[in-house]
Design a protein around this motif. Structure first.
Motif, PDB file in Angstrom:
ATOM      1  N   GLU A 164     -36.111  -5.724  58.740  1.00 62.16           N
ATOM      2  CA  GLU A 164     -36.838  -5.867  57.469  1.00 62.16           C
ATOM      3  C   GLU A 164     -37.968  -4.846  57.348  1.00 62.16           C
ATOM      4  OE1 GLU A 164     -36.197  -7.944  54.817  1.00 62.16           O
ATOM      5  OE2 GLU A 164     -34.317  -8.305  55.886  1.00 62.16           O
ATOM      6  N   GLU A 165     -38.522  -4.432  58.474  1.00 65.92           N
ATOM      7  CA  GLU A 165     -39.654  -3.507  58.469  1.00 65.92           C
ATOM      8  C   GLU A 165     -39.230  -2.084  58.126  1.00 65.92           C
ATOM      9  OE1 GLU A 165     -43.391  -2.199  61.408  1.00 65.92           O
ATOM     10  OE2 GLU A 165     -41.925  -3.685  62.081  1.00 65.92           O
ATOM     11  N   ILE A 166     -37.974  -1.759  58.338  1.00 68.91           N
ATOM     12  CA  ILE A 166     -37.537  -0.366  58.158  1.00 68.91           C
ATOM     13  C   ILE A 166     -36.475  -0.181  57.079  1.00 68.91           C
ATOM     14  CG2 ILE A 166     -38.066   0.188  60.564  1.00 68.91           C
ATOM     15  CD1 ILE A 166     -35.013   0.082  61.111  1.00 68.91           C
ATOM     16  N   LYS A 167     -35.878  -1.278  56.574  1.00 66.86           N
ATOM     17  CA  LYS A 167     -34.683  -1.134  55.738  1.00 66.86           C
ATOM     18  C   LYS A 167     -34.941  -0.434  54.408  1.00 66.86           C
ATOM     19  CE  LYS A 167     -34.654  -5.585  53.259  1.00 66.86           C
ATOM     20  NZ  LYS A 167     -33.853  -6.798  53.004  1.00 66.86           N
ATOM     21  N   ALA A 168     -36.178  -0.473  53.896  1.00 67.27           N
ATOM     22  CA  ALA A 168     -36.468   0.152  52.599  1.00 67.27           C
ATOM     23  C   ALA A 168     -36.974   1.588  52.738  1.00 67.27           C
ATOM     24  CB  ALA A 168     -37.486  -0.694  51.833  1.00 67.27           C
ATOM     25  N   MET A 169     -37.140   2.076  53.952  1.00 65.13           N
ATOM     26  CA  MET A 169     -37.669   3.427  54.155  1.00 65.13           C
ATOM     27  C   MET A 169     -36.677   4.483  53.674  1.00 65.13           C
ATOM     28  SD  MET A 169     -39.385   3.428  57.933  1.00 65.13           S
ATOM     29  CE  MET A 169     -40.962   2.650  58.252  1.00 65.13           C
ATOM     30  N   THR A 170     -37.189   5.510  53.040  1.00 64.88           N
ATOM     31  CA  THR A 170     -36.348   6.667  52.744  1.00 64.88           C
ATOM     32  C   THR A 170     -36.088   7.408  54.052  1.00 64.88           C
ATOM     33  OG1 THR A 170     -38.207   8.159  52.409  1.00 64.88           O
ATOM     34  CG2 THR A 170     -37.441   6.896  50.484  1.00 64.88           C
ATOM     35  N   PRO A 171     -35.075   8.259  54.103  1.00 65.90           N
ATOM     36  CA  PRO A 171     -34.859   9.046  55.324  1.00 65.90           C
ATOM     37  C   PRO A 171     -36.100   9.841  55.731  1.00 65.90           C
ATOM     38  CG  PRO A 171     -32.926   9.178  53.928  1.00 65.90           C
ATOM     39  CD  PRO A 171     -33.977   8.460  53.126  1.00 65.90           C
ATOM     40  N   GLU A 172     -36.801  10.382  54.744  1.00 71.84           N
ATOM     41  CA  GLU A 172     -38.009  11.162  55.035  1.00 71.84           C
ATOM     42  C   GLU A 172     -39.089  10.291  55.660  1.00 71.84           C
ATOM     43  OE1 GLU A 172     -35.558  13.149  52.018  1.00 71.84           O
ATOM     44  OE2 GLU A 172     -36.361  11.116  52.181  1.00 71.84           O
ATOM     45  N   GLN A 173     -39.306   9.105  55.112  1.00 71.73           N
ATOM     46  CA  GLN A 173     -40.300   8.186  55.663  1.00 71.73           C
ATOM     47  C   GLN A 173     -39.934   7.763  57.083  1.00 71.73           C
ATOM     48  OE1 GLN A 173     -40.013   5.231  52.558  1.00 71.73           O
ATOM     49  NE2 GLN A 173     -41.961   5.856  51.609  1.00 71.73           N
ATOM     50  N   PHE A 174     -38.656   7.518  57.289  1.00 71.42           N
ATOM     51  CA  PHE A 174     -38.194   7.097  58.615  1.00 71.42           C
ATOM     52  C   PHE A 174     -38.484   8.172  59.656  1.00 71.42           C
ATOM     53  CE2 PHE A 174     -34.938   7.121  61.910  1.00 71.42           C
ATOM     54  CZ  PHE A 174     -35.018   5.827  62.400  1.00 71.42           C
ATOM     55  N   PHE A 200     -24.619   8.453  63.689  1.00 68.78           N
ATOM     56  CA  PHE A 200     -25.912   7.822  63.436  1.00 68.78           C
ATOM     57  C   PHE A 200     -26.293   7.940  61.960  1.00 68.78           C
ATOM     58  CE2 PHE A 200     -30.645   8.295  63.324  1.00 68.78           C
ATOM     59  CZ  PHE A 200     -30.973   7.004  63.716  1.00 68.78           C
ATOM     60  N   THR A 201     -26.799   6.849  61.386  1.00 71.82           N
ATOM     61  CA  THR A 201     -27.326   6.856  60.030  1.00 71.82           C
ATOM     62  C   THR A 201     -28.720   6.244  60.039  1.00 71.82           C
ATOM     63  OG1 THR A 201     -26.323   4.714  59.492  1.00 71.82           O
ATOM     64  CG2 THR A 201     -25.043   6.689  58.956  1.00 71.82           C
ATOM     65  N   PHE A 202     -29.517   6.578  59.039  1.00 70.03           N
ATOM     66  CA  PHE A 202     -30.887   6.076  58.983  1.00 70.03           C
ATOM     67  C   PHE A 202     -31.382   6.105  57.541  1.00 70.03           C
ATOM     68  CE2 PHE A 202     -30.998  10.626  59.576  1.00 70.03           C
ATOM     69  CZ  PHE A 202     -32.052  11.074  58.785  1.00 70.03           C
ATOM     70  N   GLY A 203     -32.469   5.364  57.311  1.00 66.36           N
ATOM     71  CA  GLY A 203     -33.029   5.300  55.963  1.00 66.36           C
ATOM     72  C   GLY A 203     -32.315   4.260  55.113  1.00 66.36           C
ATOM     73  N   ALA A 204     -32.945   3.953  53.970  1.00 65.51           N
ATOM     74  CA  ALA A 204     -32.394   2.937  53.060  1.00 65.51           C
ATOM     75  C   ALA A 204     -30.953   3.257  52.694  1.00 65.51           C
ATOM     76  CB  ALA A 204     -33.263   2.849  51.811  1.00 65.51           C
ATOM     77  N   LYS A 205     -30.112   2.233  52.731  1.00 61.16           N
ATOM     78  CA  LYS A 205     -28.691   2.353  52.399  1.00 61.16           C
ATOM     79  C   LYS A 205     -27.979   3.410  53.251  1.00 61.16           C
ATOM     80  CE  LYS A 205     -29.396   0.718  47.675  1.00 61.16           C
ATOM     81  NZ  LYS A 205     -29.208   0.975  46.228  1.00 61.16           N
TER      82      LYS A 205
END
Length: 254
Positions: free
Chosen positions: A92-102, A121-126
């Motif tokens: 929940e703490e990271i799921k809304a982060m954009t890739p840049e924010q992550f 590997f994938t990261f960032g929202a959606k």
């Protein structure tokens, strides 16, 4: 190993930053170990601290499927691989982060000098970010990105999903193939590992694959049993090896 349950700066002390292995790492299979050990080796070569970034899902969340390892076994295995810092916030703490924010958050909180991940590997929202974008975002930050290819078995990628599918009864043929590979590992010492570490790694492997014994024919099972029995002297058996032989004996009614 220090465990952090939220996004906070790592207590790196005098280390020259960190090398961070990133992923969900359910099962700590050979592909996961390649990513983690890559970060550990890089850190040792550069005077940095080896770290892992992962995330925690609620028990009822099925996004990553049924867990292959308990939280305790996962922590123990990762620590045994040489990791010093384990960053594991709630999803929940990271799921809304954009890739840049992550990426900026990981680089900032971990003082990351190198990031390691698998090719899927994938990261960032959606899941908007991938290794190519990771390299693009890290280049201006001066952070090295190392992307490891997926490990393969029988010409197919090794993944937690594949293990899960086999465990859930995908078919006897694949179960038998995977157990052939498991038996090979069970018969070999793990280079550079103490008996305690070897036992832990083999125990994790058996916890993942032992249910597949049910798919083996009596002839296949007897073949693995005879091979393992012949290879071991009773006084040299690790606890996990004793447990495995007992389970085989139970299934063979010995």
């Amino acid at each position: 190993m220090q465990i952090y349950s939220q996004l906070v700066p790592l207590a790196l002390g005098n280390a020259n930053g960190s090398a961070v292995a990133m992923g969900f790492f359910d099962g700590i299979h050979i592909g996961h170990r390649a990513v983690i050990e890559g970060a550990v080796q890089w850190a040792r070569a550069h005077g940095a601290s080896p770290a892992v970034f992962t995330f925690k899902l609620p028990t009822e969340n099925k996004m990553k499927g049924k867990r292959l390892l308990s939280t305790e076994d996962k922590h123990a295995l990762i620590e045994r691989l040489g990791v010093e810092h384990y960053l594991c916030p709630d999803f929940e703490e990271i799921k809304a982060m954009t890739p840049e924010q992550f990426v900026l958050g990981i680089v900032r909180d971990c003082n990351a000098k190198a990031l390691f991940c698998g090719e899927n590997f994938t990261f960032g929202a959606k899941a908007a970010g991938n290794p190519e974008l990771l390299r693009k975002l890290c280049a201006p930050l001066g952070v090295e990105v190392v992307v490891l290819p997926m490990a393969r078995f029988e010409e197919k990628p090794v993944s937690s999903t594949r293990i899960r599918t086999a465990l859930e009864g995908a078919g006897a043929e694949e179960a038998a193939e995977v157990w052939n590979a498991v038996a090979d590992v069970m018969l070999e010492p793990i280079p550079g590992r103490s008996n305690a570490t070897t036992d832990l790694m083999k125990r994790a492997m058996c916890s993942q694959f032992q249910p597949m014994l049910a798919f083996l024919t009596p002839e296949q099972l007897r073949g693995h049993y005879d091979r393992l029995k012949a290879a071991y002297r009773p006084r040299d058996l690790l606890p996990v090896e004793k447990e495995l032989l007992r389970e085989m004996e139970r299934r063979l009614s010995l």
